[in-house]
Design an enzyme around this catalytic site. Structure first.
Site, mmCIF file in Angstrom:
data_model
loop_
_atom_site.group_PDB
_atom_site.id
_atom_site.type_symbol
_atom_site.label_atom_id
_atom_site.label_comp_id
_atom_site.label_asym_id
_atom_site.label_seq_id
_atom_site.Cartn_x
_atom_site.Cartn_y
_atom_site.Cartn_z
ATOM 1 N N LYS A 58 -23.392 -40.238 38.647
ATOM 2 C CA LYS A 58 -24.635 -39.522 38.334
ATOM 3 C C LYS A 58 -24.415 -38.063 38.706
ATOM 4 O O LYS A 58 -24.411 -37.706 39.883
ATOM 5 C CB LYS A 58 -25.813 -40.109 39.104
ATOM 6 C CG LYS A 58 -27.159 -39.513 38.686
ATOM 7 C CD LYS A 58 -28.307 -40.131 39.461
ATOM 8 C CE LYS A 58 -29.651 -39.712 38.879
ATOM 9 N NZ LYS A 58 -29.840 -38.247 38.849
ATOM 10 N N PHE A 108 -22.249 -38.049 27.876
ATOM 11 C CA PHE A 108 -22.343 -39.471 28.214
ATOM 12 C C PHE A 108 -23.058 -40.310 27.158
ATOM 13 O O PHE A 108 -23.181 -41.521 27.310
ATOM 14 C CB PHE A 108 -23.012 -39.685 29.573
ATOM 15 C CG PHE A 108 -24.319 -38.962 29.767
ATOM 16 C CD1 PHE A 108 -25.453 -39.285 29.045
ATOM 17 C CD2 PHE A 108 -24.406 -37.947 30.709
ATOM 18 C CE1 PHE A 108 -26.654 -38.627 29.244
ATOM 19 C CE2 PHE A 108 -25.611 -37.287 30.924
ATOM 20 C CZ PHE A 108 -26.737 -37.623 30.191
ATOM 21 N N ARG A 128 -37.671 -44.818 28.763
ATOM 22 C CA ARG A 128 -37.094 -45.512 29.918
ATOM 23 C C ARG A 128 -36.719 -46.939 29.542
ATOM 24 O O ARG A 128 -37.475 -47.635 28.864
ATOM 25 C CB ARG A 128 -38.065 -45.516 31.095
ATOM 26 C CG ARG A 128 -38.334 -44.116 31.599
ATOM 27 C CD ARG A 128 -38.654 -44.053 33.070
ATOM 28 N NE ARG A 128 -38.877 -42.659 33.459
ATOM 29 C CZ ARG A 128 -37.930 -41.835 33.846
ATOM 30 N NH1 ARG A 128 -36.671 -42.280 33.914
ATOM 31 N NH2 ARG A 128 -38.201 -40.577 34.162
ATOM 32 N N LYS A 151 -30.195 -46.005 37.304
ATOM 33 C CA LYS A 151 -29.632 -45.065 38.268
ATOM 34 C C LYS A 151 -29.534 -45.751 39.625
ATOM 35 O O LYS A 151 -30.436 -46.475 40.048
ATOM 36 C CB LYS A 151 -30.465 -43.792 38.358
ATOM 37 C CG LYS A 151 -31.914 -43.988 38.730
ATOM 38 C CD LYS A 151 -32.677 -42.663 38.692
ATOM 39 C CE LYS A 151 -34.166 -42.879 38.966
ATOM 40 N NZ LYS A 151 -34.939 -41.619 38.887
#
Length: 249
Positions: free
Chosen positions: A53, A125, A195, A201
């Site tokens: 991340k 990504f 989402r 995460k």
């Protein structure tokens, strides 16, 4: 706690920059992106790709320019994006671990400074307009970027771990080295926005997003300066942040 509040202050400063019309050029639209949910312990980690991340700035490349999640344009030098694909990419503008403040200073200027941007790279990504699973998109992203001779365009490394325990070991390793956390992306996920449990995460500390509503005046020695910020979450909850800012900030 001091370090945590300083990170929070940086995040708030980042939001403030995005709402300042003197700094950013407004784009036509705010891109609709895939957003992560928070990881909760799972037994089957093997079907997820893992990546770092990055502590950078999310940037959508629309084939011509970088756009923030809020719909503001990052004014990158022309040489920085030379040879970039003429198709959408999703990634982060990034310098290095623990360099968020320096990065923000570089990318938020209306007139970019070459020497500052030479320290920045664009780490990809996701491929928003691609079909197929995420595993297939990884292959497509690699083939696409391999054909571009530009040292500032890079693919985020994706790898596997076998279990929750192995994931936590890796998390400790990179956090101790200055990283922010990890991301998990399900191998069979088709591209979607909003989402999703397809993207998770993994962090030691939870974070959340909030919008700056108002500057609150200072008291005592801070009369005439900012005392705190009033923030509002997407759920409508309002709260103040007053700790973590230096006197200069």
């Amino acid at each position: 706690m001091k370090h945590t509040f300083n990170k929070m202050a940086l995040a708030v400063s980042f939001s403030l920059c995005f709402i300042s019309p003197q700094v950013f050029t407004k784009s036509v639209f705010a891109p609709d992106l895939l957003l992560a949910k928070t990881y909760k312990k799972q037994s089957d980690i093997s079907r997820y790709w893992v990546s770092e991340k990055l502590d950078g700035v999310r940037a959508y490349w629309n084939g011509e320019q970088f756009i923030s999640r809020q719909g503001n344009v990052f004014n990158a030098p022309k040489w920085f994006t030379e040879g970039f694909p003429k198709r959408p990419l999703d990634g982060e503008l990034w310098i290095a671990r623990e360099s968020f403040e320096r990065l923000l200073s570089a990318v938020s200027k209306d007139k970019p400074i070459d020497e500052e941007w030479r320290k920045v790279s664009y780490r990809v990504f996701e491929l928003p307009d691609a079909t197929g699973t995420f595993s297939e998109r990884i292959g497509e992203m690699k083939a696409l970027l391999d054909g571009v001779e530009n040292p500032y365009l890079k693919l985020v490394k994706q790898y596997r771990v076998s279990s929750h325990v192995a994931l936590m070991v890796k998390l400790d390793e990179i956090v101790n080295a200055g990283a922010e956390g990890l991301m998990l992306h399900h191998e069979s996920a088709l591209y979607s926005t909003g989402r999703s449990n397809d993207l998770l995460k993994v962090k030691r500390f939870d974070d959340a997003e909030a919008r700056v509503i108002k500057h609150l005046p200072g008291k005592g020695k801070y009369i005439g300066a900012m005392g705190a910020l009033l923030l509002e979450t997407p759920d409508g909850i309002r709260f103040r942040i007053g700790s973590g800012f230096s006197d200069e900030e």
